[in-house]
Write a protein that holds these residues in place. Structure first.
Motif, short mmCIF file in Angstrom:
data_model
loop_
_atom_site.label_atom_id
_atom_site.label_comp_id
_atom_site.label_asym_id
_atom_site.label_seq_id
_atom_site.Cartn_x
_atom_site.Cartn_y
_atom_site.Cartn_z
N ILE A 1 -30.56 12.32 -9.86
CA ILE A 1 -29.68 11.09 -9.79
C ILE A 1 -28.55 11.29 -11.00
N THR A 2 -27.29 11.11 -10.52
CA THR A 2 -26.21 11.16 -11.31
C THR A 2 -25.74 9.86 -11.97
N GLY A 3 -25.82 9.02 -11.39
CA GLY A 3 -25.41 7.62 -11.64
C GLY A 3 -25.83 6.34 -10.72
N ILE A 4 -25.74 5.06 -11.09
CA ILE A 4 -26.37 4.04 -10.45
C ILE A 4 -25.28 3.04 -10.11
N VAL A 5 -25.20 2.80 -8.91
CA VAL A 5 -24.32 1.58 -8.27
C VAL A 5 -25.16 0.49 -8.24
N ALA B 1 -30.18 -1.78 -17.57
CA ALA B 1 -29.03 -1.40 -18.40
C ALA B 1 -29.66 -0.65 -19.83
N PRO B 2 -30.71 -1.28 -20.68
CA PRO B 2 -31.12 -0.74 -21.63
C PRO B 2 -31.78 0.68 -21.44
N TYR B 3 -32.48 0.92 -20.33
CA TYR B 3 -33.18 2.13 -19.85
C TYR B 3 -31.98 3.02 -19.25
N THR B 4 -31.09 2.95 -18.78
CA THR B 4 -29.99 3.79 -18.33
C THR B 4 -29.18 4.27 -19.65
N SER B 5 -29.15 3.25 -20.36
CA SER B 5 -28.48 3.80 -21.71
C SER B 5 -29.06 4.79 -22.61
N ARG B 6 -30.48 4.18 -22.64
CA ARG B 6 -31.25 5.27 -23.42
C ARG B 6 -31.39 6.76 -22.53
N ILE B 7 -31.27 6.85 -21.33
CA ILE B 7 -31.40 8.07 -20.76
C ILE B 7 -29.71 8.72 -20.42
N GLY B 8 -28.71 7.88 -20.89
CA GLY B 8 -27.55 8.34 -20.69
C GLY B 8 -27.05 8.66 -19.08
N LEU B 9 -27.56 7.37 -18.45
CA LEU B 9 -27.06 7.39 -17.01
C LEU B 9 -26.04 6.22 -16.84
N PRO B 10 -25.11 6.45 -16.30
CA PRO B 10 -24.08 5.44 -15.89
C PRO B 10 -24.52 4.55 -14.89
N LEU B 11 -24.39 3.11 -15.38
CA LEU B 11 -24.68 2.11 -14.31
C LEU B 11 -23.58 1.32 -14.20
N ILE B 12 -22.99 1.36 -12.88
CA ILE B 12 -21.87 0.58 -12.49
C ILE B 12 -22.05 -0.69 -11.49
N SER B 13 -21.94 -1.84 -12.01
CA SER B 13 -22.13 -3.13 -11.12
C SER B 13 -20.94 -3.47 -10.76
N TYR B 14 -20.94 -3.87 -9.45
CA TYR B 14 -19.73 -4.36 -8.87
C TYR B 14 -19.70 -5.88 -8.83
N SER B 15 -20.71 -6.47 -9.15
CA SER B 15 -20.66 -7.88 -9.11
C SER B 15 -21.21 -8.82 -10.29
#
Length: 152
Positions: A79-83, A95-109
Motif C-alpha cells: 500500500i502506498t497511500g490510504i483514501v 492517523a497516528p499509525y499512518t504518521s508513524r509508518i510514513g503512509l499518507p492518509l487522505i480523507s475526503y470528508s
C-alpha cells in the motif's frame, strides 16, 4: 513531495501504485476518480494507480476495528497511500499509525479542526475544509449579504 513530506517510495518492481480505500457502505463508489485516472492514463512516478477499495466502516464499527483492518491490509499488501476514512472519529484512530509508518492518509470528508495539528497527524491530509474554516466562511457570507436568519 506533499507539504514538504516525501511520498513513500514505490516498489520499483511493480507497474502500479496501490491505494487502500476506507469507505462507509453508502460511499463505496467514491473510488471512481482513481478509475478515471486509469482510463485517462494518469500516472504516479510512471506507474498506474490501482485502487484496492474496501467497504470497512458502518455505523456499528468503532475506530479500533478500522485500525485493526488497516494494519492487516498494510502488512499484507504493498500500500502506498490510504483514501478515507470518511469520519473524523475514525481518522483519530488511524492517523497516528499512518504518521508513524510514513503512509499518507487522505480523507475526503473529515472536518474536525483538531485534525489540523500537523505535529500529531503528520501524514494526514484533508480535502474538505475543517469545521472552523467552514463556519468562518458562513459568517462572512452572512455579513456580506446582511443576512440575519437561515433555514436549515
Amino acid at each position: 513531495t506533499i507539504n514538504g513530506q516525501e511520498w513513500p517510495s514505490v516498489n520499483a518492481s511493480l507497474d502500479y501504485v496501490q491505494l487502500l480505500g476506507l469507505f462507509p457502505a453508502y460511499d463505496s463508489q467514491l473510488f471512481s476518480p482513481i478509475l478515471l485516472a486509469q482510463r485517462s492514463g494518469i500516472l504516479l512516478e510512471n506507474r498506474y494507480l490501482i485502487h484496492y477499495a474496501e467497504v470497512v466502516t458502518n455505523s456499528n464499527d468503532n475506530g479500533l476495528s478500522i485500525l485493526d483492518h488497516t494494519c492487516q491490509k498494510v502488512t499484507q499488501m504493498t500500500i502506498t497511500g490510504i483514501v478515507g476514512p470518511a469520519y473524523s472519529s475514525e481518522v483519530r484512530f488511524i492517523a497516528p499509525y499512518t504518521s508513524r509508518i510514513g503512509l499518507p492518509l487522505i480523507s475526503y470528508s473529515a472536518t474536525n479542526p483538531d485534525l489540523s495539528d500537523t505535529s500529531m497527524y503528520s501524514s494526514f491530509y484533508r480535502l474538505a475544509p475543517s469545521d472552523s474554516n467552514l463556519a468562518l466562511a458562513i459568517i462572512k457570507l452572512f455579513e456580506l449579504y446582511k443576512w440575519h436568519t437561515s433555514i436549515y
